[in-house]
Design a protein around this motif. Structure first.
Motif, PDB file in Angstrom:
ATOM      1  N   LYS A 116       9.245 -16.601   7.681  1.00 43.16           N
ATOM      2  CA  LYS A 116       8.848 -17.209   8.942  1.00 43.16           C
ATOM      3  C   LYS A 116      10.101 -17.713   9.633  1.00 43.16           C
ATOM      4  O   LYS A 116      10.973 -18.299   8.996  1.00 43.16           O
ATOM      5  CB  LYS A 116       7.873 -18.375   8.709  1.00 43.16           C
ATOM      6  N   ALA A 117      10.184 -17.466  10.928  1.00 42.82           N
ATOM      7  CA  ALA A 117      11.367 -17.883  11.679  1.00 42.82           C
ATOM      8  C   ALA A 117      11.613 -19.374  11.473  1.00 42.82           C
ATOM      9  O   ALA A 117      10.731 -20.203  11.686  1.00 42.82           O
ATOM     10  CB  ALA A 117      11.176 -17.580  13.164  1.00 42.82           C
ATOM     11  N   THR A 118      12.800 -19.705  11.016  1.00 37.87           N
ATOM     12  CA  THR A 118      13.139 -21.101  10.748  1.00 37.87           C
ATOM     13  C   THR A 118      14.634 -21.283  10.664  1.00 37.87           C
ATOM     14  O   THR A 118      15.366 -20.344  10.337  1.00 37.87           O
ATOM     15  CB  THR A 118      12.483 -21.581   9.427  1.00 37.87           C
ATOM     16  N   ASP A 119      15.102 -22.472  10.966  1.00 40.56           N
ATOM     17  CA  ASP A 119      16.502 -22.829  10.799  1.00 40.56           C
ATOM     18  C   ASP A 119      17.437 -21.850  11.508  1.00 40.56           C
ATOM     19  O   ASP A 119      18.538 -21.562  11.042  1.00 40.56           O
ATOM     20  CB  ASP A 119      16.830 -22.885   9.303  1.00 40.56           C
TER      21      ASP A 119
ATOM     22  N   TYR B 149      16.990 -18.674  11.917  1.00 37.61           N
ATOM     23  CA  TYR B 149      16.860 -17.304  11.428  1.00 37.61           C
ATOM     24  C   TYR B 149      15.510 -16.725  11.841  1.00 37.61           C
ATOM     25  O   TYR B 149      14.494 -17.408  11.800  1.00 37.61           O
ATOM     26  CB  TYR B 149      16.975 -17.253   9.905  1.00 37.61           C
ATOM     27  N   SER B 150      15.521 -15.449  12.213  1.00 33.92           N
ATOM     28  CA  SER B 150      14.273 -14.765  12.542  1.00 33.92           C
ATOM     29  C   SER B 150      13.739 -14.085  11.287  1.00 33.92           C
ATOM     30  O   SER B 150      14.494 -13.823  10.339  1.00 33.92           O
ATOM     31  CB  SER B 150      14.507 -13.717  13.636  1.00 33.92           C
ATOM     32  N   ALA B 151      12.471 -13.790  11.286  1.00 30.48           N
ATOM     33  CA  ALA B 151      11.839 -13.157  10.127  1.00 30.48           C
ATOM     34  C   ALA B 151      12.024 -11.651  10.188  1.00 30.48           C
ATOM     35  O   ALA B 151      11.067 -10.870  10.212  1.00 30.48           O
ATOM     36  CB  ALA B 151      10.368 -13.526  10.064  1.00 30.48           C
TER      37      ALA B 151
ATOM     38  N   GLN C 265      13.496 -23.281  -2.783  1.00 27.93           N
ATOM     39  CA  GLN C 265      14.055 -23.783  -1.534  1.00 27.93           C
ATOM     40  C   GLN C 265      15.477 -24.286  -1.728  1.00 27.93           C
ATOM     41  O   GLN C 265      15.793 -24.922  -2.732  1.00 27.93           O
ATOM     42  CB  GLN C 265      13.213 -24.944  -0.989  1.00 27.93           C
TER      43      GLN C 265
ATOM     44  N   VAL D 265      14.176 -15.038   5.545  1.00 19.92           N
ATOM     45  CA  VAL D 265      12.993 -15.903   5.551  1.00 19.92           C
ATOM     46  C   VAL D 265      11.791 -15.083   6.007  1.00 19.92           C
ATOM     47  O   VAL D 265      11.939 -14.076   6.698  1.00 19.92           O
ATOM     48  CB  VAL D 265      13.175 -17.127   6.484  1.00 19.92           C
TER      49      VAL D 265
ATOM     50  N   VAL E  63      14.717 -24.987   2.905  1.00 17.13           N
ATOM     51  CA  VAL E  63      14.294 -23.682   3.417  1.00 17.13           C
ATOM     52  C   VAL E  63      14.124 -22.708   2.256  1.00 17.13           C
ATOM     53  O   VAL E  63      15.044 -22.522   1.454  1.00 17.13           O
ATOM     54  CB  VAL E  63      15.319 -23.108   4.423  1.00 17.13           C
ATOM     55  N   GLN E  64      12.961 -22.098   2.156  1.00 14.95           N
ATOM     56  CA  GLN E  64      12.732 -21.094   1.132  1.00 14.95           C
ATOM     57  C   GLN E  64      13.291 -19.757   1.611  1.00 14.95           C
ATOM     58  O   GLN E  64      13.073 -19.362   2.755  1.00 14.95           O
ATOM     59  CB  GLN E  64      11.243 -20.953   0.837  1.00 14.95           C
ATOM     60  N   SER E  65      14.015 -19.067   0.740  1.00 20.21           N
ATOM     61  CA  SER E  65      14.635 -17.804   1.143  1.00 20.21           C
ATOM     62  C   SER E  65      14.624 -16.792   0.011  1.00 20.21           C
ATOM     63  O   SER E  65      14.462 -17.135  -1.160  1.00 20.21           O
ATOM     64  CB  SER E  65      16.080 -18.045   1.587  1.00 20.21           C
TER      65      SER E  65
END
Length: 662
Positions: A546-549, A551-553, A489, A544, A493-495
């Motif tokens: 999962k959609a987060t921060d 950003y879409s998946a 992370q 990512v 956020v893990q990416s």
């Protein structure tokens, strides 16, 4: 496995339920068969004979069927009970195998037809129609615990955990097709004086193994216990319902974390392994195609769609037409002509990463960086103050850019002079207390920045002891930052980009991001996690999952560029392998020479006088071993280890070598 997952999550409730069921059965007069061999009364305190959470991995759900007992059947059962008591009495005299007393495996060729504990009453639906002779092998291991003794919660049994994780070496069992995995285990434990405790669960009509060699379920946490593997597969039904086939390879393993994930790793996770299997072949080629097509024939100077795209394609030996190469070169020349804020001939007045990126790319492509439309792209990087102003990421990439083309650094007339030594010192000075790096030079380390700094320093590890120490500390910091699913992370956020940078850093050191034990958490390696971001339909990688921060998946261009060059660096890396050489120059003495990666802390040497490592077995961390039997042939295997805090993380064993001692 679905049943296993559901049951294990509720193991405490289930265990309580089993207690009630067994209590009711006992009250009703239905006997539950419990067999204990060599049970130590001190260790038995507080242990029940009920099937627990891990029992679901060993038992099968078939309703028991009660039959009317004839007089003949009653007499037969009485005879069995008498024999069982005699066996129990004998087993009480047996010694227990531990690290202080090694067992010599004895092959088993037995007829279990009269054995009251033989499990021929398993799931009849799985039982073979024809009875035939079989020969199988079985071993018992607890590597996950011996490698992580800090997991052990029951300190009273630590002396029963072999240092090398081997309780029983691979041993032959000869039986028939109506014998089960349980029969093989039970017989070989008895033959080799290994303590075993199990119970018969009427509800499931199966045996459940609670403990082997005094190592029981829950001794290493709420998810620990014994599981069995047959030919690389973990069956989801009871060990006394798995009937043997000729040639079966059986391994009993102790799981500590993840309800078996630390044993099976990503190997039983289809999404992970399917991607990993193709990660460096089909998916890599498809990702290269995706990158090339994304440029639409016109790659251009810039952080996205420019230098990293070109680097990834070149690293992958992708066939780029001359028109494609010319398009990128022209875009760089145009950027210099336009200049920055009206000043022509520069890419930026303060951000040296603009130059570092282009120099790195040009060096990879084999192009001249000293005369790009009359501009020497190395000149701005000769000013150390400007390079370091942007932060350690700029320092790291300046060093990498110079090294990528093996360039001589120009002399500057402005600010401090950049030298490789000065760049290395800046990276050393900005290292955080835990060994990692971040952009602020304070607070918590960041995996991306840490990986970039390690990568930049990696060429100097073998020649500079201070650099080696700093890199080792940085690698340990990365290992500590890795999450249980293998990922990393950045800012919560893990990416995929974080995993990609770690893969690059490790590859530069000859460390395999898919196999190195420092970078496998609960069965998940960095590569396992990284490949979950791969979209096999499109050929690109997501930022990512999962959609987060914001950003879409979905497939992301920057993520794909970094992912593809990470795969390229991984593919071209030369991973360090343990090289073992043996010599005996003095009577009764063995000298072991071991070469591993540059960050190895030491070696664990295991030797014995037979190939299966059961006779005169010895385990030591010394590489000069004395007191051996003269004129005797010894078999030797070695594994390296790394120290991370108070832990020792072990590699896998080398191939077995043999030597005759003077």
């Amino acid at each position: 496995m679905s049943d296993l997952g559901k049951k294990l999550h509720n193991h405490r409730n289930q265990k309580f339920a089993y207690l009630i069921v067994i209590a009711l059965i006992l009250v009703m007069g239905i006997g539950v068969l419990t067999r204990i061999e060599g049970k130590n009364s001190k260790l038995a305190d507080g242990r029940g004979n009920m099937a627990s959470a891990n029992a679901v991995a060993q038992v099968t759900k078939e309703p028991s069927k009660e039959k009317e007992k004839t007089k003949k059947e009653t007499e037969k059962e009485a005879q069995k009970e008498k024999k069982k008591k005699e066996t129990k009495k004998e087993s009480g005299k047996k010694t227990v195998a531990s690290k202080d007393k090694k067992v010599t495996p004895k092959e088993a060729a037995v007829d279990n037809s009269s054995d009251p504990t033989a499990s021929n009453d398993g799931n009849e639906a799985l039982k073979p129609e024809k009875k035939e002779n079989v020969t199988v092998t079985l071993e018992i291991r607890c590597d996950t615990l011996s490698n992580h003794m800090d997991y052990l919660e029951n300190e009273s049994i630590k002396d029963y955990i072999p240092e090398d994780g081997e309780i029983l070496a691979k041993t032959t069992y000869k039986g028939t097709t109506d014998n089960t995995v349980f029969d093989a285990l039970n017989t070989l434990c008895r033959n080799n004086d290994i303590q075993i405790e199990y119970n018969y669960t009427p509800v499931y009509e199966s045996y459940y193994v609670e403990g082997i060699n005094y190592l029981y379920e829950f001794d290493a946490g709420s998810q620990s216990g014994w599981m069995y593997e047959v030919n690389g597969w973990y069956p989801n039904y009871g060990c006394s319902s798995y009937y043997l086939s000729d040639g079966d390879t059986i391994v009993w393993k102790y799981t500590c974390r993840g309800l078996g994930d630390d044993l099976k790793g990503a190997g039983n996770k289809k999404a992970y392994r399917k991607a990993a299997a193709s990660g460096l072949s089909t998916s890599y080629k498809k990702s290269l195609d995706y990158l090339y097509q994304s440029a639409k024939g016109a790659p251009a100077y810039g952080n996205i769609g420019g230098e990293w795209l070109m680097y990834a394609l070149k690293l992958g030996d992708y066939n780029m037409p001359q028109s494609f190469l010319n398009a990128y070169r022209t875009s760089v020349e145009k950027a210099l002509e336009e200049g920055y804020r009206g000043q022509t001939g520069i890419l930026h007045d303060r951000k040296m990463t603009e130059y570092e990126r282009v120099v790195f790319c040009y060096a990879t492509l084999g192009w001249d960086v000293t005369n790009v439309n009359g501009v020497n792209l190395l000149t701005p990087l000769a000013n150390l103050d400007k390079v370091n102003w942007q932060g350690v990421n700029s320092t790291a990439w300046a060093l990498r850019a110079f090294d990528q083309g093996n360039y001589e650094i120009p002399t500057t007339t402005e600010g401090k002079q950049t030298t490789r030594k000065a760049l290395i010192q800046e990276l050393m000075d900005t290292s955080l207390k835990n060994g990692g790096w971040n952009l602020n030079n304070k607070g918590n380390a960041d995996p991306d920045v840490t990986a970039m700094c390690i990568h930049a320093l990696s060429p100097y590890v073998s020649s500079d002891k201070r650099v080696k120490a700093a890199v080792k500390k940085g690698v340990n910091a990365l290992s500590a930052m890795q999450q249980s699913d293998g990922g990393f992370q950045t800012y919560g956020v893990q990416s995929s980009e974080s995993a990609a940078q770690v893969i690059c850093a490790l590859s530069s050191l000859g460390i395999d991001a898919d196999k190195d034990p420092r970078f496998v958490k609960q069965g998940h390696s960095v590569m396992d996690n990284f490949l979950t971001y791969y979209d096999s339909t499109v050929g690109g990688f997501r930022h990512v999952n999962k959609a987060t921060d914001g950003y879409s998946a979905t497939v992301n261009q920057m993520a794909t560029e970094q992912a593809v060059y990470a795969l390229g660096e991984y593919k071209k890396a030369t991973f360090s392998k343990q090289k073992v050489s043996l010599s005996s120059t003095k009577k009764g003495t063995l000298n072991v020479s071991v070469k591993g990666d540059l960050l190895t802390d030491g070696s664990n040497v295991v030797l014995a006088t037979n190939k299966s490592f059961t006779k005169n077995k010895k385990s030591t961390n010394k590489t000069t071993i004395t007191g051996l039997k003269s004129k005797k042939t010894y078999y030797v295997k070695v594994r390296n280890y790394y120290k991370i805090g108070n832990k020792k993380i072990y590699t896998s064993y080398s191939s077995v070598k043999k030597i005759r001692i003077l």
